[in-house]
Design a protein around this motif. Structure first.
Motif, mmCIF file in Angstrom:
data_model
loop_
_atom_site.group_PDB
_atom_site.id
_atom_site.type_symbol
_atom_site.label_atom_id
_atom_site.label_comp_id
_atom_site.label_asym_id
_atom_site.label_seq_id
_atom_site.Cartn_x
_atom_site.Cartn_y
_atom_site.Cartn_z
ATOM 1 N N ASN A 193 117.276 21.580 47.114
ATOM 2 C CA ASN A 193 115.959 22.013 47.543
ATOM 3 C C ASN A 193 115.064 22.280 46.337
ATOM 4 O OD1 ASN A 193 116.576 24.606 46.578
ATOM 5 N ND2 ASN A 193 117.184 25.349 48.583
ATOM 6 N N ALA A 194 113.856 22.757 46.589
ATOM 7 C CA ALA A 194 112.885 22.924 45.515
ATOM 8 C C ALA A 194 113.336 23.918 44.456
ATOM 9 C CB ALA A 194 111.542 23.366 46.105
ATOM 10 N N PHE A 195 114.189 24.860 44.818
ATOM 11 C CA PHE A 195 114.683 25.857 43.875
ATOM 12 C C PHE A 195 115.961 25.412 43.169
ATOM 13 C CE2 PHE A 195 112.226 28.178 47.070
ATOM 14 C CZ PHE A 195 111.317 28.823 46.253
ATOM 15 N N GLY A 196 116.404 24.193 43.458
ATOM 16 C CA GLY A 196 117.574 23.653 42.777
ATOM 17 C C GLY A 196 118.893 23.949 43.439
ATOM 18 N N PHE A 197 118.874 24.440 44.689
ATOM 19 C CA PHE A 197 120.104 24.781 45.404
ATOM 20 C C PHE A 197 120.513 23.672 46.361
ATOM 21 C CE2 PHE A 197 118.706 28.877 43.978
ATOM 22 C CZ PHE A 197 119.851 29.641 43.828
ATOM 23 N N LYS A 198 121.780 23.352 46.381
ATOM 24 C CA LYS A 198 122.306 22.497 47.433
ATOM 25 C C LYS A 198 122.185 23.258 48.750
ATOM 26 C CE LYS A 198 126.539 20.083 48.865
ATOM 27 N NZ LYS A 198 127.962 19.814 48.538
ATOM 28 N N ASP A 199 121.755 22.576 49.812
ATOM 29 C CA ASP A 199 121.576 23.267 51.086
ATOM 30 C C ASP A 199 122.114 22.426 52.228
ATOM 31 O OD1 ASP A 199 119.720 21.274 51.301
ATOM 32 O OD2 ASP A 199 117.984 22.574 51.579
ATOM 33 N N GLY A 200 121.807 22.865 53.452
ATOM 34 C CA GLY A 200 122.264 22.135 54.632
ATOM 35 C C GLY A 200 123.607 22.590 55.155
ATOM 36 N N PHE A 201 124.073 23.767 54.727
ATOM 37 C CA PHE A 201 125.355 24.289 55.190
ATOM 38 C C PHE A 201 125.206 24.975 56.558
ATOM 39 C CE2 PHE A 201 125.350 24.447 50.551
ATOM 40 C CZ PHE A 201 126.521 23.789 50.245
ATOM 41 N N THR A 202 126.331 25.353 57.104
ATOM 42 C CA THR A 202 126.405 26.252 58.255
ATOM 43 C C THR A 202 125.682 25.727 59.472
ATOM 44 O OG1 THR A 202 126.233 27.988 56.563
ATOM 45 C CG2 THR A 202 126.426 28.708 58.824
ATOM 46 N N GLN A 203 125.992 24.523 59.882
ATOM 47 C CA GLN A 203 125.463 23.998 61.132
ATOM 48 C C GLN A 203 126.384 24.397 62.280
ATOM 49 O OE1 GLN A 203 122.615 22.799 61.292
ATOM 50 N NE2 GLN A 203 122.120 21.714 59.407
ATOM 51 N N PRO A 204 125.834 24.769 63.430
ATOM 52 C CA PRO A 204 126.679 25.129 64.561
ATOM 53 C C PRO A 204 127.411 23.909 65.116
ATOM 54 C CG PRO A 204 124.378 25.042 65.220
ATOM 55 C CD PRO A 204 124.396 24.883 63.733
ATOM 56 N N VAL A 205 128.563 24.152 65.697
ATOM 57 C CA VAL A 205 129.338 23.103 66.354
ATOM 58 C C VAL A 205 128.932 23.077 67.828
ATOM 59 C CG1 VAL A 205 131.641 22.240 66.875
ATOM 60 C CG2 VAL A 205 131.238 23.543 64.763
ATOM 61 N N VAL A 206 128.436 21.952 68.292
ATOM 62 C CA VAL A 206 127.960 21.827 69.668
ATOM 63 C C VAL A 206 129.099 21.316 70.548
ATOM 64 C CG1 VAL A 206 126.248 20.775 71.187
ATOM 65 C CG2 VAL A 206 125.643 21.327 68.811
ATOM 66 N N GLU A 207 129.473 22.107 71.512
ATOM 67 C CA GLU A 207 130.566 21.737 72.417
ATOM 68 C C GLU A 207 130.211 20.455 73.174
ATOM 69 O OE1 GLU A 207 132.987 24.774 74.831
ATOM 70 O OE2 GLU A 207 131.653 23.875 76.316
ATOM 71 N N GLY A 208 131.132 19.490 73.154
ATOM 72 C CA GLY A 208 130.930 18.247 73.880
ATOM 73 C C GLY A 208 130.209 17.170 73.099
ATOM 74 N N SER A 209 129.828 17.464 71.834
ATOM 75 C CA SER A 209 129.084 16.492 71.043
ATOM 76 C C SER A 209 129.961 15.370 70.518
ATOM 77 C CB SER A 209 128.401 17.181 69.859
ATOM 78 O OG SER A 209 129.371 17.684 68.945
ATOM 79 N N GLY A 210 131.258 15.577 70.528
ATOM 80 C CA GLY A 210 132.167 14.577 69.995
ATOM 81 C C GLY A 210 132.485 14.771 68.537
ATOM 82 N N VAL A 211 131.997 15.847 67.936
ATOM 83 C CA VAL A 211 132.239 16.115 66.522
ATOM 84 C C VAL A 211 132.684 17.568 66.356
ATOM 85 C CG1 VAL A 211 131.217 16.239 64.228
ATOM 86 C CG2 VAL A 211 130.574 14.399 65.776
ATOM 87 N N GLU A 212 133.798 17.739 65.674
ATOM 88 C CA GLU A 212 134.253 19.075 65.340
ATOM 89 C C GLU A 212 133.535 19.559 64.089
ATOM 90 O OE1 GLU A 212 138.448 18.850 64.871
ATOM 91 O OE2 GLU A 212 138.853 19.048 67.017
ATOM 92 N N GLY A 213 133.593 20.859 63.851
ATOM 93 C CA GLY A 213 132.965 21.408 62.667
ATOM 94 C C GLY A 213 133.905 21.439 61.483
ATOM 95 N N TRP A 214 133.332 21.758 60.347
ATOM 96 C CA TRP A 214 134.134 22.007 59.157
ATOM 97 C C TRP A 214 134.690 23.425 59.231
ATOM 98 C CZ3 TRP A 214 135.277 17.892 56.435
ATOM 99 C CH2 TRP A 214 134.373 16.835 56.338
ATOM 100 N N PRO A 215 135.739 23.720 58.478
ATOM 101 C CA PRO A 215 136.248 25.090 58.444
ATOM 102 C C PRO A 215 135.130 26.061 58.076
ATOM 103 C CG PRO A 215 137.795 23.613 57.353
ATOM 104 C CD PRO A 215 136.568 22.796 57.663
ATOM 105 N N GLY A 216 135.012 27.117 58.860
ATOM 106 C CA GLY A 216 133.981 28.119 58.626
ATOM 107 C C GLY A 216 132.751 27.950 59.492
ATOM 108 N N ASP A 217 132.640 26.833 60.208
ATOM 109 C CA ASP A 217 131.465 26.630 61.064
ATOM 110 C C ASP A 217 131.507 27.475 62.327
ATOM 111 O OD1 ASP A 217 130.228 24.894 59.361
ATOM 112 O OD2 ASP A 217 130.842 23.070 60.406
#
Length: 464
Positions: A193-217
């Motif tokens: 991001n503009a401040f130099g940080f990697k971002d985009g973490f911590t997305q919720p896991v949507v039940e039934g979407s066909g995709v599991e989350g990463w550990p910690g989600d």
């Protein structure tokens, strides 16, 4: 340029068995109507990423409906998740946009009040005052003229330009449409991001979407919290626009464009620490992660680049063993936006406050300069969920611009809060350290509330 990693793929070149195991872990049989849901809702942003947001005024209903018909052929569905498609288009409409298309009065009246009023009229609820007041916004935000938002996301510059050219070619012959603002985004080094940080973490896991989350989600959250027409956390479907063809498989999108004052952020770091190492440590305390993405909860003393790059580890933590915030300050940005198991002073169900974030960064990096170069740069905050409008208004008023819910009184979010005079940030310790002089590091250039229709609803709108 390196190719983006696929879900389940670790940095480097892992053994084939590891990749297959990761893919198997990530994909499970879906139960949602993915073919009817826009891909942007459930598909993660690529890394690296390129794209464009276009904000359009519909000046003629017939032209607007023809635009819906043509866009429908370009909008990617969530059923294309497993396809190696490198770019996709998403579409969202404001309340004024639905009016401009000629939507029936009964359908318009079925939308919630906040959506009908629009973001500018909700400034008090959002605490958009001072530098964030709608009177200061960039045109055309808050004018009622932003009817349609078209976004293109891609994993390469070539794919982005091809996709952009595709829909612009279809729009070229249409009358009754006017592009009010076009903003390109992405292409930041390492997608930071503009401040130099990697971002985009911590997305919720949507039940039934066909995709599991990463550990910690966290556990999967009921689909109805994010997509209309399905059961939510309370055991029933949330209220949706009518008729059903319009509401089902749709959702709400909140767009807020921030200008990032990176020079002010850098000056604050210099004010609070005398050495480069100390400044990086303070920056991590403000955010809750090091710039690499490594969380303080797992790397409390030093940055760990390998941890930051490892999706199987960089979000796998809780706060139960850090109640006083000695590792991750309770007032840090990521702990406010997702308190996880933090004991809150003001009770709230964290799971119904979750949002899918598809935020994008725009502008050129400023680096560690203490002087602004006058160029636009910042964050397009994009929140998606069936409660997105209510949730963002709650976050703005309670978790970003107040500290009561975590026992911090008037202390505000260090990144998104509108800071008062003589504001400070607390770094817990023995004794705690209050670093005064914190400024408003992100000011709002404008925003809108949108509805993201299903693909079936796009057909319905085109045939009004």
């Amino acid at each position: 340029m390196t190719a983006p990693r696929k879900p389940g793929e670790s940095p480097g070149t892992p053994p084939l068995g590891g990749v297959l195991k990761g893919l198997f872990r990530r994909f499970v049989p879906p139960t949602l109507e993915l073919h009817d849901i826009q891909a942007l809702i459930l598909r993660p942003r690529p890394a690296p990423y390129y794209g464009t947001h276009a904000f359009v005024e519909i000046m003629d209903a017939a032209g607007g409906r023809e635009a819906m018909r043509r866009l429908r052929t370009r909008v990617t569905s969530a059923a294309d998740w497993r396809e190696a498609r490198s770019a996709w288009t998403a579409v969202a409409l404001s309340y004024r946009g639905l009016e401009a298309l000629g939507a029936p009065a009964s359908a318009l009246a079925s939308f919630p009040r906040a959506f009908r009023e629009g973001m500018a009229a909700r400034a008090d609820k959002l605490r958009d005052h001072g530098p964030n007041d709608p009177s200061r916004w960039q045109a055309p935000f808050g004018t009622g003229r932003v009817h349609l938002m078209v976004s293109v996301y891609a994993d390469s510059e070539e794919a982005w330009r091809d996709e952009l050219a595709g829909y612009e070619e279809q729009f070229a012959t249409l009358t009754g449409l006017r592009v009010l603002l076009r903003q390109d985004f992405g292409a930041q080094p390492e997608s930071r991001n503009a401040f130099g940080f990697k971002d985009g973490f911590t997305q919720p896991v949507v039940e039934g979407s066909g995709v599991e989350g990463w550990p910690g989600d966290g556990r999967p959250i009921k689909a109805g919290e994010f997509i209309l027409g399905y059961k939510a956390e309370g055991g029933h479907a949330l209220g949706a626009p009518t008729p059903e063809v319009l509401g089902r498989n749709g959702t709400y999108l909140v767009f807020r464009k921030y200008h990032s004052h990176v020079d002010a952020f850098n000056r604050y770091l210099h004010q609070g620490a005398d050495t480069p190492e100390g400044r990086e440590f303070l920056a991590a305390k403000l955010v809750g992660r090091w710039r690499s993405g490594a969380p303080l909860e797992l790397a409390p003393e030093h940055d760990d680049v390998g941890l930051g790059a490892d999706d199987s580890r960089n979000n796998d933590f809780r706060y139960r063993d850090d109640p006083k915030g000695l590792r991750t300050p309770v007032g840090s940005h990521i702990r406010r936006m997702n308190p996880r198991d933090t004991e809150l002073k003001v009770l709230s169900d964290v799971n119904i406050r979750r949002i899918i974030r598809r935020s994008t960064t725009y502008g050129e990096p400023l680096g560690d300069s203490l002087r602004d170069d006058g160029k636009p740069r910042g964050l397009d905050f994009i929140a998606i969920s069936a409660r997105a409008i209510d949730t963002v208004e709650f976050l703005q008023s309670e978790w970003i611009n107040s500290g009561n819910f975590i026992g911090r009184g008037t202390e505000k979010d260090p990144l998104l809060g509108v800071q008062d005079e003589n504001a400070f940030f607390t770094v817990p310790g023995t004794p705690p350290r209050r670093i005064s002089g914190i400024e408003t590091f992100n000011t709002l250039d404008g925003g809108e509330y949108f509805f993201m229709p299903s693909l079936t609803a796009l057909d319905w709108l085109a045939g009004l």
